[in-house]
Write a protein that holds these residues in place. Sequence first.
Motif, PDB file in Angstrom:
ATOM      1  N   VAL A   1     -35.195 -56.822 -37.392  1.00  0.00           N
ATOM      2  CA  VAL A   1     -35.978 -58.058 -37.261  1.00  0.00           C
ATOM      3  C   VAL A   1     -36.304 -58.649 -38.628  1.00  0.00           C
ATOM      4  O   VAL A   1     -36.054 -59.836 -38.887  1.00  0.00           O
ATOM      5  N   SER A   2     -36.885 -57.847 -39.520  1.00  0.00           N
ATOM      6  CA  SER A   2     -37.350 -58.374 -40.803  1.00  0.00           C
ATOM      7  C   SER A   2     -36.201 -58.822 -41.694  1.00  0.00           C
ATOM      8  O   SER A   2     -36.290 -59.869 -42.352  1.00  0.00           O
TER       9      SER A   2
ATOM     10  N   ALA B   1     -38.656 -66.792 -31.255  1.00  0.00           N
ATOM     11  CA  ALA B   1     -39.364 -66.989 -29.993  1.00  0.00           C
ATOM     12  C   ALA B   1     -40.440 -65.929 -29.764  1.00  0.00           C
ATOM     13  O   ALA B   1     -41.192 -66.022 -28.784  1.00  0.00           O
ATOM     14  N   GLN B   2     -40.540 -64.951 -30.640  1.00  0.00           N
ATOM     15  CA  GLN B   2     -41.505 -63.872 -30.452  1.00  0.00           C
ATOM     16  C   GLN B   2     -42.920 -64.316 -30.807  1.00  0.00           C
ATOM     17  O   GLN B   2     -43.107 -65.234 -31.611  1.00  0.00           O
ATOM     18  N   PRO B   3     -43.920 -63.660 -30.230  1.00  0.00           N
ATOM     19  CA  PRO B   3     -45.308 -63.941 -30.632  1.00  0.00           C
ATOM     20  C   PRO B   3     -45.504 -63.655 -32.122  1.00  0.00           C
ATOM     21  O   PRO B   3     -44.911 -62.717 -32.660  1.00  0.00           O
ATOM     22  N   PHE B   4     -46.296 -64.469 -32.784  1.00  0.00           N
ATOM     23  CA  PHE B   4     -46.653 -64.343 -34.194  1.00  0.00           C
ATOM     24  C   PHE B   4     -45.494 -64.646 -35.143  1.00  0.00           C
ATOM     25  O   PHE B   4     -45.634 -64.469 -36.361  1.00  0.00           O
ATOM     26  N   ALA B   5     -44.348 -65.105 -34.619  1.00  0.00           N
ATOM     27  CA  ALA B   5     -43.214 -65.402 -35.494  1.00  0.00           C
ATOM     28  C   ALA B   5     -43.543 -66.527 -36.470  1.00  0.00           C
ATOM     29  O   ALA B   5     -43.139 -66.483 -37.632  1.00  0.00           O
TER      30      ALA B   5
ATOM     31  N   TRP C   1     -42.444 -59.265 -36.451  1.00  0.00           N
ATOM     32  CA  TRP C   1     -41.971 -57.886 -36.341  1.00  0.00           C
ATOM     33  C   TRP C   1     -42.974 -56.982 -35.617  1.00  0.00           C
ATOM     34  O   TRP C   1     -42.619 -55.862 -35.220  1.00  0.00           O
ATOM     35  N   VAL C   2     -44.214 -57.430 -35.435  1.00  0.00           N
ATOM     36  CA  VAL C   2     -45.262 -56.569 -34.895  1.00  0.00           C
ATOM     37  C   VAL C   2     -44.964 -56.150 -33.454  1.00  0.00           C
ATOM     38  O   VAL C   2     -44.981 -54.956 -33.115  1.00  0.00           O
ATOM     39  N   LEU C   3     -44.707 -57.129 -32.564  1.00  0.00           N
ATOM     40  CA  LEU C   3     -44.431 -56.807 -31.162  1.00  0.00           C
ATOM     41  C   LEU C   3     -43.179 -55.943 -31.008  1.00  0.00           C
ATOM     42  O   LEU C   3     -43.200 -54.946 -30.264  1.00  0.00           O
ATOM     43  N   PRO C   4     -42.051 -56.264 -31.687  1.00  0.00           N
ATOM     44  CA  PRO C   4     -40.888 -55.369 -31.596  1.00  0.00           C
ATOM     45  C   PRO C   4     -41.199 -53.941 -32.044  1.00  0.00           C
ATOM     46  O   PRO C   4     -40.670 -52.980 -31.472  1.00  0.00           O
TER      47      PRO C   4
END
Length: 441
Positions: free
Chosen positions: A384-385, A404-408, A414-417
């Motif tokens: 991700v990062s 599309a991820q939260p906090f992107a 990268w937090v949710l993944p």
Amino acid sequence: MNAKKLTIAQAATVGVTLFSMFFGAGNLILPPLLGLKAGTDVIPAVAGFLVTGIGLPILGVISVALAGTVRNLADRVHPVYGRIFVAAVYLAIGPCLAIPRTSSTSFEMLVPLLPADMPIEIARLVFSALFFSVAFLLALRPGRLTKLLGHVTGPALILLIIAVTGAAILNPEASVLAAQAPYDKAPALQGFLTGYQTMDLLASLTFGIVIATNIRALGVTEPGSVAREISRAGAVAGAIIGVIYIGFAFTGMQLSSVIPEATNGAFVLTESATRHFGSAGVAIAAAIFLLACLNVCIGLISCCGTYFAEEFPRTDYRAWALGFAVFSCVVSNFGLDTILAFSVPLLNALYPVSICLVIMGLLHRLCDRVPGLWTWVIGVVTVVSVSVSLRDALAPKFWIPFDAQPFAAESMGWVLPAVLAAVVGVVLGLARRQPGERAAA
């Protein structure tokens, strides 16, 4: 069992040593600019900055001390991954960013002292060539200068900081502007992300074993006691650095209405010194920055050269040191602003991985009991990062699924993944265990 503790004086000495190892160019230039840009929102911005600028690096030192070395920590993912990741960390804190930044920062502090008609680019080239020539020669025999630089530049730098911040506190400007972008939205989060640029978390991954070795040399050998003493040293170093960060941020805030268009903290500190002490203050500030940055540069060239010479036994330390000095000299001539801009995508790639490694390292007794957990979490966060950072560097407007991820949008995609990877790793790891092993766990 040896439960010996360091004396107060010994603990303070180790703490100051850790402070000296951390405090370099980035620590000098980032907080003043943060204060200037954050303006009236300086408090939440500094709070976020302290988390990544102090909290995570100290935890990094502890995590590596518990693991033994940074390679031992990263090898829990996979030996090949460990070798690549550690090399990337050394390159980031070495020739790609931190070493060139020492020269660029020193030069920025000297600019006000140069003749008005002197071409800046030529002056930068000459200065960088001299700077790295001296740094390379001294890196060949760093032991001879350790006591001199440690006893002179450290106290002198602290005195300068007291003078500059004290003058700003005693003679504040009449007005402070509202926060500028990016601190006008979520200033605490922006401060958190700005803390990446200190590179102290990455540096802490190489410092932990050094501090642990020093503590053992003082007679503390029991692992739990070593970890405790490292924590005490971290508290001392963190307190000193925290006070300095707050003072520098306040100094920058006071100039928010004076030089709102400033783009780097070296200029902010130069302006503050000029306003309060005239040309003499600027000369002193430039001298201290030069010595402090030269000290850090020597240490980084030596550290990186030693690591790669050990990784490639057929190569020579002097060849690595010379190569890093020459490469860093070239990079430094792009200017401080360019180096800082380039640092963002690289650090955004390395920092999420480092944060997860540190957290898992602190919880290693639990993480080691789940087969594959390290690989799942660190592998996913790396994908991700690195993907997002490459996009940001090469095609900032290009959309990728990770957006599309939260906090992107807040550069925290990268937090949710990481959390989902941890859940998957635990489920699969427990499923692979034998029934008796699951019952014992």
